[in-house]
Scaffold this motif. Structure first.
Motif, mmCIF file in Angstrom:
data_model
loop_
_atom_site.group_PDB
_atom_site.id
_atom_site.type_symbol
_atom_site.label_atom_id
_atom_site.label_comp_id
_atom_site.label_asym_id
_atom_site.label_seq_id
_atom_site.Cartn_x
_atom_site.Cartn_y
_atom_site.Cartn_z
ATOM 1 N N ALA A 179 40.640 69.470 -62.736
ATOM 2 C CA ALA A 179 39.490 68.725 -63.237
ATOM 3 C C ALA A 179 38.219 69.265 -62.594
ATOM 4 O O ALA A 179 38.238 69.808 -61.501
ATOM 5 C CB ALA A 179 39.641 67.239 -62.904
ATOM 6 N N ALA A 180 37.101 69.121 -63.295
ATOM 7 C CA ALA A 180 35.826 69.562 -62.740
ATOM 8 C C ALA A 180 35.499 68.737 -61.501
ATOM 9 O O ALA A 180 35.688 67.530 -61.477
ATOM 10 C CB ALA A 180 34.719 69.421 -63.777
ATOM 11 N N GLU A 181 35.030 69.389 -60.464
ATOM 12 C CA GLU A 181 34.708 68.712 -59.219
ATOM 13 C C GLU A 181 33.516 67.783 -59.435
ATOM 14 O O GLU A 181 32.533 68.125 -60.059
ATOM 15 C CB GLU A 181 34.379 69.749 -58.153
ATOM 16 N N ASN A 182 33.611 66.585 -58.867
ATOM 17 C CA ASN A 182 32.571 65.580 -59.004
ATOM 18 C C ASN A 182 31.448 65.892 -58.023
ATOM 19 O O ASN A 182 31.677 66.029 -56.831
ATOM 20 C CB ASN A 182 33.173 64.200 -58.716
ATOM 21 N N THR A 183 30.222 65.998 -58.513
ATOM 22 C CA THR A 183 29.088 66.314 -57.655
ATOM 23 C C THR A 183 28.215 65.095 -57.379
ATOM 24 O O THR A 183 27.125 65.224 -56.873
ATOM 25 C CB THR A 183 28.231 67.424 -58.294
ATOM 26 N N VAL A 184 28.705 63.894 -57.705
ATOM 27 C CA VAL A 184 27.973 62.662 -57.477
ATOM 28 C C VAL A 184 28.025 62.326 -55.995
ATOM 29 O O VAL A 184 29.064 62.459 -55.358
ATOM 30 C CB VAL A 184 28.597 61.505 -58.306
ATOM 31 N N ALA A 185 26.893 61.870 -55.438
ATOM 32 C CA ALA A 185 26.851 61.480 -54.039
ATOM 33 C C ALA A 185 27.546 60.134 -53.857
ATOM 34 O O ALA A 185 27.345 59.207 -54.643
ATOM 35 C CB ALA A 185 25.409 61.390 -53.561
ATOM 36 N N ALA A 186 28.360 60.036 -52.823
ATOM 37 C CA ALA A 186 29.102 58.808 -52.557
ATOM 38 C C ALA A 186 28.178 57.750 -51.960
ATOM 39 O O ALA A 186 27.340 58.040 -51.114
ATOM 40 C CB ALA A 186 30.249 59.083 -51.606
ATOM 41 N N GLU A 187 28.351 56.509 -52.419
ATOM 42 C CA GLU A 187 27.612 55.384 -51.858
ATOM 43 C C GLU A 187 28.425 54.666 -50.790
ATOM 44 O O GLU A 187 27.892 53.886 -50.015
ATOM 45 C CB GLU A 187 27.236 54.390 -52.963
ATOM 46 N N ASP A 188 29.729 54.922 -50.764
ATOM 47 C CA ASP A 188 30.626 54.260 -49.835
ATOM 48 C C ASP A 188 31.726 55.245 -49.433
ATOM 49 O O ASP A 188 31.871 56.294 -50.051
ATOM 50 C CB ASP A 188 31.237 53.026 -50.502
ATOM 51 N N GLU A 189 32.480 54.910 -48.407
ATOM 52 C CA GLU A 189 33.577 55.766 -47.963
ATOM 53 C C GLU A 189 34.792 54.899 -47.649
ATOM 54 O O GLU A 189 34.672 53.831 -47.057
ATOM 55 C CB GLU A 189 33.167 56.557 -46.718
ATOM 56 N N LEU A 190 35.953 55.352 -48.071
ATOM 57 C CA LEU A 190 37.205 54.666 -47.806
ATOM 58 C C LEU A 190 38.148 55.650 -47.136
ATOM 59 O O LEU A 190 38.388 56.737 -47.661
ATOM 60 C CB LEU A 190 37.835 54.156 -49.111
ATOM 61 N N ILE A 191 38.664 55.272 -45.969
ATOM 62 C CA ILE A 191 39.610 56.122 -45.245
ATOM 63 C C ILE A 191 40.997 55.511 -45.397
ATOM 64 O O ILE A 191 41.211 54.344 -45.096
ATOM 65 C CB ILE A 191 39.229 56.249 -43.759
ATOM 66 N N ILE A 192 41.934 56.317 -45.887
ATOM 67 C CA ILE A 192 43.320 55.905 -46.050
ATOM 68 C C ILE A 192 44.151 56.729 -45.081
ATOM 69 O O ILE A 192 44.122 57.957 -45.116
ATOM 70 C CB ILE A 192 43.796 56.131 -47.500
ATOM 71 N N VAL A 231 38.851 59.453 -48.230
ATOM 72 C CA VAL A 231 39.270 60.396 -47.197
ATOM 73 C C VAL A 231 40.710 60.062 -46.819
ATOM 74 O O VAL A 231 41.019 58.921 -46.484
ATOM 75 C CB VAL A 231 38.366 60.312 -45.948
ATOM 76 N N PHE A 232 41.586 61.045 -46.898
ATOM 77 C CA PHE A 232 42.994 60.859 -46.556
ATOM 78 C C PHE A 232 43.280 61.467 -45.193
ATOM 79 O O PHE A 232 42.956 62.626 -44.942
ATOM 80 C CB PHE A 232 43.891 61.507 -47.611
ATOM 81 N N LYS A 233 43.881 60.655 -44.302
ATOM 82 C CA LYS A 233 44.271 61.127 -42.975
ATOM 83 C C LYS A 233 45.770 60.944 -42.821
ATOM 84 O O LYS A 233 46.298 59.867 -43.074
ATOM 85 C CB LYS A 233 43.526 60.361 -41.884
ATOM 86 N N ASN A 234 46.430 61.989 -42.409
ATOM 87 C CA ASN A 234 47.878 61.975 -42.221
ATOM 88 C C ASN A 234 48.163 62.000 -40.722
ATOM 89 O O ASN A 234 47.971 63.015 -40.071
ATOM 90 C CB ASN A 234 48.477 63.198 -42.916
ATOM 91 N N GLU A 235 48.602 60.860 -40.163
ATOM 92 C CA GLU A 235 48.819 60.791 -38.720
ATOM 93 C C GLU A 235 50.229 61.162 -38.289
ATOM 94 O O GLU A 235 50.428 61.623 -37.177
ATOM 95 C CB GLU A 235 48.475 59.391 -38.206
ATOM 96 N N GLU A 236 51.208 60.924 -39.168
ATOM 97 C CA GLU A 236 52.591 61.198 -38.789
ATOM 98 C C GLU A 236 53.388 61.556 -40.032
ATOM 99 O O GLU A 236 53.317 60.865 -41.043
ATOM 100 C CB GLU A 236 53.193 59.961 -38.120
ATOM 101 N N SER A 287 39.848 64.992 -49.104
ATOM 102 C CA SER A 287 38.817 64.031 -49.510
ATOM 103 C C SER A 287 38.282 64.379 -50.894
ATOM 104 O O SER A 287 38.337 65.530 -51.321
ATOM 105 C CB SER A 287 37.676 63.985 -48.498
ATOM 106 N N ARG A 288 37.760 63.338 -51.549
ATOM 107 C CA ARG A 288 37.204 63.517 -52.884
ATOM 108 C C ARG A 288 36.330 62.315 -53.231
ATOM 109 O O ARG A 288 36.635 61.193 -52.850
ATOM 110 C CB ARG A 288 38.338 63.643 -53.891
#
Length: 127
Positions: free
Chosen positions: A33-46, A69-74, A94-95
């Motif tokens: 898919a085409a990359e989204n160039t919209v600026a984020a108003e919020d951030e969610l970390i999973i 934002v995806f973080k893989n801890e284990e 992230s996306r």
């Protein structure tokens, strides 16, 4: 005597270099898919650990751009939410997305991670 072959070799090298570095103005996401160039108003970390996400529910606002934002801890995990066209993992962590439809969507692990893989899920609620 050696001027003509050297000139031809130089031209050939320039053509190869220009072909390899051609400017691709359209950036695409890993899923094509085409990359989204919209600026984020919020951030969610999973955050993922072995066989679970850090929350059972994640809340987003309809029409509001959010950086996921995806973080893989284990372990080796990813996230997949087909309805939001969202897939993140170790390569793409992230996306920015803009949820256009309200509802409750199932988020699952995108990478086969072992015996607890089938129970690794959470809800993404767009309000």
């Amino acid at each position: 005597m050696f001027k003509r072959p050297a000139l031809l070799l130089s031209i050939l090298c320039l053509l190869i270099l220009s072909a390899c570095s051609g400017g691709n103005e359209t950036s695409t996401a890993p899923d094509g898919a085409a990359e989204n160039t919209v600026a984020a108003e919020d951030e969610l970390i999973i955050t993922a650990t072995n066989y679970s996400f850090d929350q059972k529910e994640y809340h987003l606002k309809k029409g509001v751009p959010v950086k996921i934002v995806f973080k893989n801890e284990e372990g080796n995990h990813g996230i997949l939410v087909p309805e939001l066209e969202l897939r993140l993992d170790g390569k793409t962590s992230s996306r920015v997305i803009t949820p256009e439809e309200a509802g409750t969507f199932e988020m699952t692990c995108a990478i086969m991670c072992g015996s607890g893989h089938s129970s690794m899920s959470a809800k993404v609620i767009v309000e």
